[in-house]
Design a protein around this motif. Sequence first.
Motif, PDB file in Angstrom:
ATOM      1  N   GLU A  32      -4.769  18.356   4.635  1.00  0.00           N
ATOM      2  CA  GLU A  32      -4.221  18.666   3.321  1.00  0.00           C
ATOM      3  C   GLU A  32      -5.342  18.680   2.301  1.00  0.00           C
ATOM      4  OE1 GLU A  32      -0.272  16.734   1.822  1.00  0.00           O
ATOM      5  OE2 GLU A  32      -1.910  15.734   0.759  1.00  0.00           O
ATOM      6  N   TYR A  76      -6.274  18.983  -2.049  1.00  0.00           N
ATOM      7  CA  TYR A  76      -5.851  19.041  -3.445  1.00  0.00           C
ATOM      8  C   TYR A  76      -7.063  19.495  -4.239  1.00  0.00           C
ATOM      9  CZ  TYR A  76      -4.559  17.614  -8.155  1.00  0.00           C
ATOM     10  OH  TYR A  76      -4.303  17.614  -9.504  1.00  0.00           O
ATOM     11  N   VAL A 136      -8.887  20.926  -7.824  1.00  0.00           N
ATOM     12  CA  VAL A 136      -8.907  21.056  -9.280  1.00  0.00           C
ATOM     13  C   VAL A 136     -10.096  21.957  -9.604  1.00  0.00           C
ATOM     14  CG1 VAL A 136      -9.292  19.815 -11.421  1.00  0.00           C
ATOM     15  CG2 VAL A 136      -7.924  18.776  -9.613  1.00  0.00           C
ATOM     16  N   THR A 151     -10.059  17.261  -2.956  1.00  0.00           N
ATOM     17  CA  THR A 151      -9.800  16.081  -2.118  1.00  0.00           C
ATOM     18  C   THR A 151      -9.182  16.560  -0.811  1.00  0.00           C
ATOM     19  OG1 THR A 151      -9.305  14.839  -4.121  1.00  0.00           O
ATOM     20  CG2 THR A 151      -8.674  13.835  -2.029  1.00  0.00           C
ATOM     21  N   ARG A 180      -7.616  15.411   3.028  1.00  0.00           N
ATOM     22  CA  ARG A 180      -7.172  14.370   3.962  1.00  0.00           C
ATOM     23  C   ARG A 180      -7.320  14.898   5.380  1.00  0.00           C
ATOM     24  NH1 ARG A 180      -2.455  10.745   1.415  1.00  0.00           N
ATOM     25  NH2 ARG A 180      -3.533   9.330   2.834  1.00  0.00           N
ATOM     26  N   GLY A 192      -0.856  23.576  -8.406  1.00  0.00           N
ATOM     27  CA  GLY A 192      -1.065  22.324  -9.133  1.00  0.00           C
ATOM     28  C   GLY A 192      -0.725  21.093  -8.323  1.00  0.00           C
ATOM     29  N   GLY A 193      -0.795  21.186  -7.019  1.00  0.00           N
ATOM     30  CA  GLY A 193      -0.501  20.023  -6.178  1.00  0.00           C
ATOM     31  C   GLY A 193      -1.154  20.161  -4.828  1.00  0.00           C
ATOM     32  N   PRO A 194      -1.013  19.157  -3.969  1.00  0.00           N
ATOM     33  CA  PRO A 194      -1.624  19.222  -2.642  1.00  0.00           C
ATOM     34  C   PRO A 194      -0.973  20.273  -1.756  1.00  0.00           C
ATOM     35  CG  PRO A 194      -0.276  17.233  -2.880  1.00  0.00           C
ATOM     36  CD  PRO A 194      -0.322  17.880  -4.226  1.00  0.00           C
ATOM     37  N   TYR A 232      -4.846  12.204  -9.796  1.00  0.00           N
ATOM     38  CA  TYR A 232      -4.259  12.439  -8.478  1.00  0.00           C
ATOM     39  C   TYR A 232      -4.909  11.428  -7.546  1.00  0.00           C
ATOM     40  CZ  TYR A 232      -3.291  14.507  -3.925  1.00  0.00           C
ATOM     41  OH  TYR A 232      -2.885  14.707  -2.626  1.00  0.00           O
ATOM     42  N   THR A 263      -8.782  11.612  -8.307  1.00  0.00           N
ATOM     43  CA  THR A 263      -9.323  12.695  -9.124  1.00  0.00           C
ATOM     44  C   THR A 263      -8.725  12.589 -10.524  1.00  0.00           C
ATOM     45  OG1 THR A 263      -9.308  14.101  -7.163  1.00  0.00           O
ATOM     46  CG2 THR A 263      -9.641  15.198  -9.275  1.00  0.00           C
ATOM     47  N   ARG A 303      -8.582  14.234 -14.485  1.00  0.00           N
ATOM     48  CA  ARG A 303      -8.910  15.312 -15.432  1.00  0.00           C
ATOM     49  C   ARG A 303      -8.952  14.717 -16.829  1.00  0.00           C
ATOM     50  NH1 ARG A 303      -6.620  21.021 -13.426  1.00  0.00           N
ATOM     51  NH2 ARG A 303      -8.518  21.555 -14.578  1.00  0.00           N
ATOM     52  N   ILE A 326     -14.065  16.717 -14.891  1.00  0.00           N
ATOM     53  CA  ILE A 326     -13.315  16.285 -13.714  1.00  0.00           C
ATOM     54  C   ILE A 326     -14.069  15.105 -13.098  1.00  0.00           C
ATOM     55  CG2 ILE A 326     -12.314  16.996 -11.517  1.00  0.00           C
ATOM     56  CD1 ILE A 326     -12.808  19.944 -12.476  1.00  0.00           C
ATOM     57  N   PRO A 385      -0.120  15.003  -8.633  1.00  0.00           N
ATOM     58  CA  PRO A 385      -0.781  14.570  -9.861  1.00  0.00           C
ATOM     59  C   PRO A 385       0.208  13.997 -10.868  1.00  0.00           C
ATOM     60  CG  PRO A 385      -0.726  16.968  -9.736  1.00  0.00           C
ATOM     61  CD  PRO A 385      -0.210  16.460  -8.423  1.00  0.00           C
TER      62      PRO A 385
END
Lengths: 357, 357, 357, 357
Positions: free
Chosen positions: C193, C195, C197, C218, C220, C337-339, D195, D218, D220, D226, D339
Amino acid sequence: VKVGLIGSGWMGAFHAESIARRVPGAILAAIADPNVESAQALAQSLGTGKVTADAADILADPEIDAVVIASPARFHSALITQAAAAGKHVFCEKPAGQGLDELDAALAAVEKAGVHFQIGFNRRYADDFQAAKKDLAAGVAGQPQLLRSLTRDPGTGSIPNAARVPAWTVFLETLIHDFDTLNWFNEGAEPVEVYAVADALVEPELRDQGFLDTAVVTIRYSNGAIAVAEANFSALYGYDIRGEVFGSKGMVQAGRATETAARRYTAEGLSADTPRLNVELFRQAYTDELADFAATVRAQRDGTPPPSGAFSLTPGAADARRALAMALACIESVKQGGPVAVAAAPVALRDDARAGV
Amino acid sequence: VKVGLIGSGWMGAFHAESIARRVPGAILAAIADPNVESAQALAQSLGTGKVTADAADILADPEIDAVVIASPARFHSALITQAAAAGKHVFCEKPAGQGLDELDAALAAVEKAGVHFQIGFNRRYADDFQAAKKDLAAGVAGQPQLLRSLTRDPGTGSIPNAARVPAWTVFLETLIHDFDTLNWFNEGAEPVEVYAVADALVEPELRDQGFLDTAVVTIRYSNGAIAVAEANFSALYGYDIRGEVFGSKGMVQAGRATETAARRYTAEGLSADTPRLNVELFRQAYTDELADFAATVRAQRDGTPPPSGAFSLTPGAADARRALAMALACIESVKQGGPVAVAAAPVALRDDARAGV
Amino acid sequence: VKVGLIGSGWMGAFHAESIARRVPGAILAAIADPNVESAQALAQSLGTGKVTADAADILADPEIDAVVIASPARFHSALITQAAAAGKHVFCEKPAGQGLDELDAALAAVEKAGVHFQIGFNRRYADDFQAAKKDLAAGVAGQPQLLRSLTRDPGTGSIPNAARVPAWTVFLETLIHDFDTLNWFNEGAEPVEVYAVADALVEPELRDQGFLDTAVVTIRYSNGAIAVAEANFSALYGYDIRGEVFGSKGMVQAGRATETAARRYTAEGLSADTPRLNVELFRQAYTDELADFAATVRAQRDGTPPPSGAFSLTPGAADARRALAMALACIESVKQGGPVAVAAAPVALRDDARAGV
Amino acid sequence: VKVGLIGSGWMGAFHAESIARRVPGAILAAIADPNVESAQALAQSLGTGKVTADAADILADPEIDAVVIASPARFHSALITQAAAAGKHVFCEKPAGQGLDELDAALAAVEKAGVHFQIGFNRRYADDFQAAKKDLAAGVAGQPQLLRSLTRDPGTGSIPNAARVPAWTVFLETLIHDFDTLNWFNEGAEPVEVYAVADALVEPELRDQGFLDTAVVTIRYSNGAIAVAEANFSALYGYDIRGEVFGSKGMVQAGRATETAARRYTAEGLSADTPRLNVELFRQAYTDELADFAATVRAQRDGTPPPSGAFSLTPGAADARRALAMALACIESVKQGGPVAVAAAPVALRDDARAGV
């Protein structure tokens, strides 16, 4: 432990502050300095009452356990002798004397009085030099073959009041630190012969007056190891103190290149601040040497066991004598333009030195 | 550029590989070695045809532009003389000779023939030594006052075949690199006097036969700078080559402590691998010195402008001569037990040396 | 090994030079580029004859063993497919494709043809990254728990032609290197997974057009390890590439802070030059990846054993696929905006990847 | 300045020693701990008389100027509230509370009482972190774009009493330091969103009970920057604390890789000791934060000007609040798997924070 300070100049004032504020169990009981006003200002800033122009007042004070001698070097041997005679334990800034005769007399007085004697070879207390020594004691480098110790004092490219700096300062006041570092790192061996080269490279116009600001010394030891000590009075990047021992099994190094671990990276590349002042680079070392002194004095006074360590640490009588003999041999080497033997220490001192702490 | 290799031992074989595989525009045209079998094996592995037992065959070959001399040092001067007489450009491993008379004759032959001469002072081509030199040329350290160069060869604590190592190797073959580094870093100054201390510390039982594996040399330069060169034949942690120049404005250092930038942190603390072999540490340098040689030969042959740089780089006749004179003075210093003057170079050589590239 | 180069832009030209001059046993047989003039200039400078506007000419040439694909990324998958169909071994610059469908098709063609496939993840060949990998393979860090890889491209604070940089370049072209480094360092685990930014911090006025110059991801992994990949397009201090693995037994780090080991100390403190260009920092790595490619192709062609190592090195089909899947998941993560889960590879590829070299 | 200590556990005892021995002008007037025996032993070893089981006794003592709160975190907010109500200046170990409501109430009490409040974010006082901050304040890194802060606690690969470690400790007690470092390094910006990924990698069998020993966050910021914060409870190589800020003009880094500057080189390569304990690595920092506290309290008490610096240093109410809000948002992020916004501080606190010292 009640401590009397003799001499409140640059190092004296710093030692006063260390004793008053940073050394556990030490009390700054009195300050002696012919410049009474300066001593009074210092005493006031540290909240210490007693000030005198005459060191004899301190030596006569039965309340005082020990003295820290930080007067000009030419008074050191005589003050050691007097302090020992008065039964005071002695911490003396380096050099402990300017000649072997006066020093041997002083150390004989110390021995006779049975007081504790420590000399201000503060580098032994710097964390990196201690770590290196610990490794050496553990045999990490094996049998020493090549050693190096250097001192570069911070400067601006010219030396203020150079004309008033005493002759041979580079050996007697500066390189004497390096000699002790080398002796300590090469423990168990005696310095046999030195060859010294020295010059006025920072202030060349003072060369004819005998001023020396740069020196390189080669030292041969009784165990075959060859050492180099090097000094210069004006490093524009700050205070540069390093030690290195290469031996049959490897090498250990001490010396801190930067003021902190912080680093910056910019369009110009990598950069970092360098250490600038001895009292910054060695703040901890200056505190710890006095803490060691105070703890040993207390132990001796109270009949309790002295502080101990995994390796020899406290620089004592034989160390002071050995380093001075090297400095004096260097002076002779410069005069003669060739290698010169180092004067052997009296047997008692030599034995003492190898006993460790 | 067609290159003939004279001598296919350890360094010769490595140079052969560099020429055949890594130097743009260079062709390994022939190999001469009395040990023809070894030369043939090398030639075969590199896909090069011509092999001879006699260097004269290479010198007589009109197709060959240049020679790389990597035979034992005692043949160097004579081979340079012959190669120059045959109109070949010459790259010669250090030392260029074992005495000043034979070397001066060889260099006179080079000058008379108008061929290009380069000596194998490969450290000048290491990236960190070049960066330091560039900084020195830009005045970063100001006027040099204290210099240091050291060589510690990788070892295991004992030296194989030590009894067969020629006398004075530590000066003639090892420290000669350091002498050149110091001269190059202190460009414009002449070495005036040396004081050398040497001993058998790795193999002490060979001391009586004159074997020396450890040496420290103090050098005084015409500009007042004081330098130290240091060598040892057996560093258990690998190949340790460093240089340092301290001057009126600061310090520059060269020398790589670790094999790569990788670091590991374990229960034992921080650790990293150290450089182990000269052909690893200086792989790029060995290639680049030959690339410089080939490019200069090509330029001279074709009448095009030579490669240029922001600082002097290529070590030539005067550099070879200056470093040898220092090594010979060191031998004399050890014999005499005191400082010895360095023999001045013939005027022509000295001028040439300062012209730079 | 005869190599045809497809694409003679910045990296293509550098690869051409490496093949022609620095890779033993490789011959640059032909260059294809729609910009024929540029290709011709390159060929001429390297002494290579054949130039064509059409890659098909190279693929049709029976003399050519292998191709190096260095065209724009949008052509990569199709060229891989065609080259494999033509029986050519393939070295392809990253990314191997811009979508999983096209890449899976290309890799299927590679597998069907039985040709060797290598992707240009050059960091694996940098000496410090290899040293770190070797330590990891030896278990120095234990079971990985935290990883970091970062890329900061050299810049001046603004990005030339930023408006013409394709969308998502930060993931598809830049961070894809870091994804491979992390996968390689965490060998045996699959990225599960991500995530991501991302932002336009160097060129904020282009944010509204979808330009991204800075990103943090990030990741995993299937073994529980958590990794961070980080990129920025404009580091004023140069080219900053680092990797770090922390695990149950310790940590290993790769990444070179300075251009060389040289250091300078001046009134401003310590300073050193930083690496500025990928082709400087990774010159050896760029050569070595092509040397590995050429050696493997030769071994496969001649039926001889492939080069081997103590740890997996050559990045192949599964590595290309895994890193691309991560980049694509990052794009999705930014959009959502998410994993986001990382698309699993076809079973065959995954197995292949873990076979190592 | 007379200080009362509330809580004499591990950190409390260390603070007691700092106050009694290392902080100029501070007096350890009393110790409160429900475990009276432990408190008495501590008091005796430091030569301090007064011990009580009840913190209220300290708060009621009119002689006491200030308190140091080092009790378990769940009592912090209430103790701050009571101490402020009693007119005592407050130094509180982190976190200042476990919920925003209780903390806001405590900080309101502080504001109402007009007492000085400082929180134990000791890293600000480490010499390398201060040097980095000084550079950041001078604009060396330009506008921050990427930040990193990490904590790796020393360990042995398993965590003693892990089952009794309170839930979310990794965020509330460990990463809260990193959050403050990042906020301080990115001064003027507010954390907007976090996050967080966390796991039990050191003690995987405790995962199901909610134990977390490893986390990556993480963040922001309002200025676009970041940041990544990272923690792990068991680094076999010791105590690893680092910070890094990359910005439009460059990068600054803090963090000390080795215990001292000493290095050893042996047959195994280069090695050095790593820092092992927070009270070793940060001994100076722990002293200096209390010295800053004592000096500020004295200034406020005596109506003299507070100690000042070239950059913001003392962590206060808004800093405590901001870091706690981030930790709480992380907990929420782990629960939600995505997040989460960081709760904004009350206006008064935010303003206060930016006023600096």
